[in-house]
Scaffold this motif. Structure first.
Motif, PDB file in Angstrom:
ATOM      1  N   MET A 103       0.838  -1.198   0.000  1.00  0.00           N
ATOM      2  CA  MET A 103       0.000   0.000   0.000  1.00  0.00           C
ATOM      3  C   MET A 103       0.872   1.247   0.000  1.00  0.00           C
ATOM      4  O   MET A 103       1.905   1.294   0.676  1.00  0.00           O
ATOM      5  N   LYS A 104       0.465   2.259  -0.737  1.00  0.00           N
ATOM      6  CA  LYS A 104       1.175   3.533  -0.707  1.00  0.00           C
ATOM      7  C   LYS A 104       0.920   4.235   0.630  1.00  0.00           C
ATOM      8  O   LYS A 104      -0.169   4.171   1.179  1.00  0.00           O
ATOM      9  N   TRP A 106       1.675   3.662   3.638  1.00  0.00           N
ATOM     10  CA  TRP A 106       1.318   2.892   4.835  1.00  0.00           C
ATOM     11  C   TRP A 106       2.049   3.410   6.071  1.00  0.00           C
ATOM     12  O   TRP A 106       1.609   3.193   7.203  1.00  0.00           O
ATOM     13  N   ASP A 107       3.167   4.108   5.855  1.00  0.00           N
ATOM     14  CA  ASP A 107       3.976   4.593   6.982  1.00  0.00           C
ATOM     15  C   ASP A 107       3.235   5.613   7.846  1.00  0.00           C
ATOM     16  O   ASP A 107       3.687   5.920   8.959  1.00  0.00           O
ATOM     17  N   LYS A 108       2.095   6.126   7.371  1.00  0.00           N
ATOM     18  CA  LYS A 108       1.314   7.065   8.183  1.00  0.00           C
ATOM     19  C   LYS A 108       0.810   6.402   9.461  1.00  0.00           C
ATOM     20  O   LYS A 108       0.524   7.077  10.458  1.00  0.00           O
ATOM     21  N   TYR A 109       0.706   5.069   9.433  1.00  0.00           N
ATOM     22  CA  TYR A 109       0.289   4.350  10.635  1.00  0.00           C
ATOM     23  C   TYR A 109       1.326   4.468  11.762  1.00  0.00           C
ATOM     24  O   TYR A 109       1.013   4.220  12.930  1.00  0.00           O
ATOM     25  N   LEU A 110       2.566   4.825  11.421  1.00  0.00           N
ATOM     26  CA  LEU A 110       3.635   4.929  12.420  1.00  0.00           C
ATOM     27  C   LEU A 110       3.617   6.262  13.155  1.00  0.00           C
ATOM     28  O   LEU A 110       4.453   6.496  14.030  1.00  0.00           O
ATOM     29  N   ASP A 111       2.690   7.121  12.806  1.00  0.00           N
ATOM     30  CA  ASP A 111       2.647   8.482  13.352  1.00  0.00           C
ATOM     31  C   ASP A 111       2.713   8.552  14.879  1.00  0.00           C
ATOM     32  O   ASP A 111       3.411   9.418  15.416  1.00  0.00           O
ATOM     33  N   GLY A 205       6.887   4.619   0.193  1.00  0.00           N
ATOM     34  CA  GLY A 205       6.966   3.535   1.157  1.00  0.00           C
ATOM     35  C   GLY A 205       6.454   2.217   0.631  1.00  0.00           C
ATOM     36  O   GLY A 205       6.373   1.236   1.366  1.00  0.00           O
ATOM     37  N   GLN A 206       6.106   2.167  -0.647  1.00  0.00           N
ATOM     38  CA  GLN A 206       5.498   0.981  -1.231  1.00  0.00           C
ATOM     39  C   GLN A 206       6.559  -0.051  -1.611  1.00  0.00           C
ATOM     40  O   GLN A 206       7.650   0.297  -2.075  1.00  0.00           O
ATOM     41  N   TYR A 207       6.237  -1.314  -1.408  1.00  0.00           N
ATOM     42  CA  TYR A 207       7.170  -2.395  -1.748  1.00  0.00           C
ATOM     43  C   TYR A 207       7.527  -2.351  -3.228  1.00  0.00           C
ATOM     44  O   TYR A 207       6.651  -2.259  -4.088  1.00  0.00           O
TER      45      TYR A 207
END
Length: 367
Positions: A103-104, A106-111, A205-207
């Motif tokens: 997913m593009k 996805w790093d927003k979940y690390l906020d 951040g996408q694979y």
């Protein structure tokens, strides 16, 4: 006298307030391992593994899975299940499932880890080739607790430069810097948990692709940082061996890498790798001898070939884990400024020359 009394009262108030604010270790569920993944419906799954400090408990580790809309939201669900208040201040490992990595942004979940000072940003970010649940619910009988086992596995592999440790803080830096793209550790669960190499991500951040442990070692060499040991085994051709397979294993105690860049219609990079190696093993047919000059030349040619193949692979997939954009920004800023918003496209069109100079430092105690 009044000043002394005031000082004593101030100290007492600090001690008393500290006693009221303290939390005992039995009342905390320290999330040593956290994980995030997606289920078949695309909903977020969050995992937590924490030690149990109650001496009466037979199981010394509790592992839970919850469905949540965010990482912060999952804390309430964990607090409904665990024996103490869940805390991210001691997190050692952060597992990210491949479904989520595709997913593009996805790093927003690390906020929450970047905003809340009670959370740590030194935990290691790890990509899972598969589902996170296969890792976090694994309980091998011949290994220590999962958090200790994974931490030790990663740290020892990093000492051999088989992987590159990337913390949450470093990962954020890789994400926001336009001159590079992120790369993190990759592991998988087959018959046992094992490190596979590295996962390379896009700027969102996408694979993008995975590289092997050997390719990770090559990438570490191109970084030019002398951290830990390098132990490589390469095929070595020889006329005396009559095309039979021969191999040489060696370490690299001396390594110097110089990167230069100029702009001539496109970015041109010259990377000079100078190294001195110590021979650790030579597998050759019986009766065949390879002299030191021939060995130096063969290792030099093979390394140069493998490094160029890796660079072309990175260019083809439009990723820059090496951070060549940082050099473009530093030494060709006017051209970099024009290309910074689409740097990986410029990198793919760049010319990158790699030259290796390999010299023998040691042939071992016996020749």
């Amino acid at each position: 006298m009044r000043r002394k009394i005031f000082l004593c009262l101030s100290l007492m108030s600090l001690v008393i307030s500290g006693c009221f604010d303290q939390t005992t270790i039995e009342d905390i569920s320290a999330a040593l391992v956290l994980g995030m993944d997606l289920d078949d419906q695309g909903d977020l799954l969050v995992y937590m593994s924490s030690p149990v400090f109650n001496k009466e408990a037979e199981t010394k580790e509790e592992v839970y899975q919850v469905k949540a809309v965010s990482l912060r939201n999952s804390r309430n669900s964990f607090d409904e299940r665990v024996m103490g208040l869940s805390s991210g201040s001691k997190t050692q490992i952060f597992l990210i499932g491949k479904r989520l990595l595709k997913m593009k942004n996805w790093d927003k979940y690390l906020d929450p880890f970047y905003r809340d000072p009670k959370n740590t940003v030194t935990s290691r970010v790890v990509a899972v080739d598969g589902a996170v649940k296969d890792i976090i619910f694994d309980k091998p009988v011949d290994k220590s607790r999962l958090p200790l086992y994974l931490t030790k596995l990663i740290d020892t592999a990093a000492q051999r430069n088989l992987i590159r440790r990337t913390t949450l803080q470093e990962f954020r830096g890789q994400m926001v810097d336009k001159g590079r793209t992120p790369w993190i550790i990759e592991l998988a669960k087959g018959k046992m948990i094992e490190l596979k190499g590295s996962t390379l991500l896009t700027k969102q951040g996408q694979y993008q692709l995975s590289i092997t442990q050997y390719e990770t070692e090559l990438l570490r060499i191109l970084e030019g940082k002398r951290e830990g040991d390098y132990s490589l085994t390469l095929p070595v051709s020889s006329k005396a061996a009559h095309d039979k397979k021969t191999y040489a294993s060696f370490s690299i105690p001396v390594l110097k890498v110089k990167k230069r860049v100029r702009y001539k219609g496109r970015f041109v990079f010259n990377i000079d790798v100078k190294l001195k190696f110590g021979l650790g093993e030579q597998v050759i047919p019986l009766g065949v001898e390879i002299n030191s000059k021939e060995l130096e030349k063969n290792i030099q040619n093979q390394l140069e070939k493998d490094l160029n193949q890796l660079i072309h692979k990175l260019q083809k997939n439009k990723v820059d884990p090496l951070g060549l954009g940082l050099y473009a920004r530093a030494y060709t800023y006017p051209e970099w400024k024009k290309n910074q918003d689409h740097w990986v496209d410029s990198l793919a069109a760049s010319k990158i020359n790699i030259h290796v100079d390999a010299k023998i430092k040691s042939m071992g105690t016996m020749r």
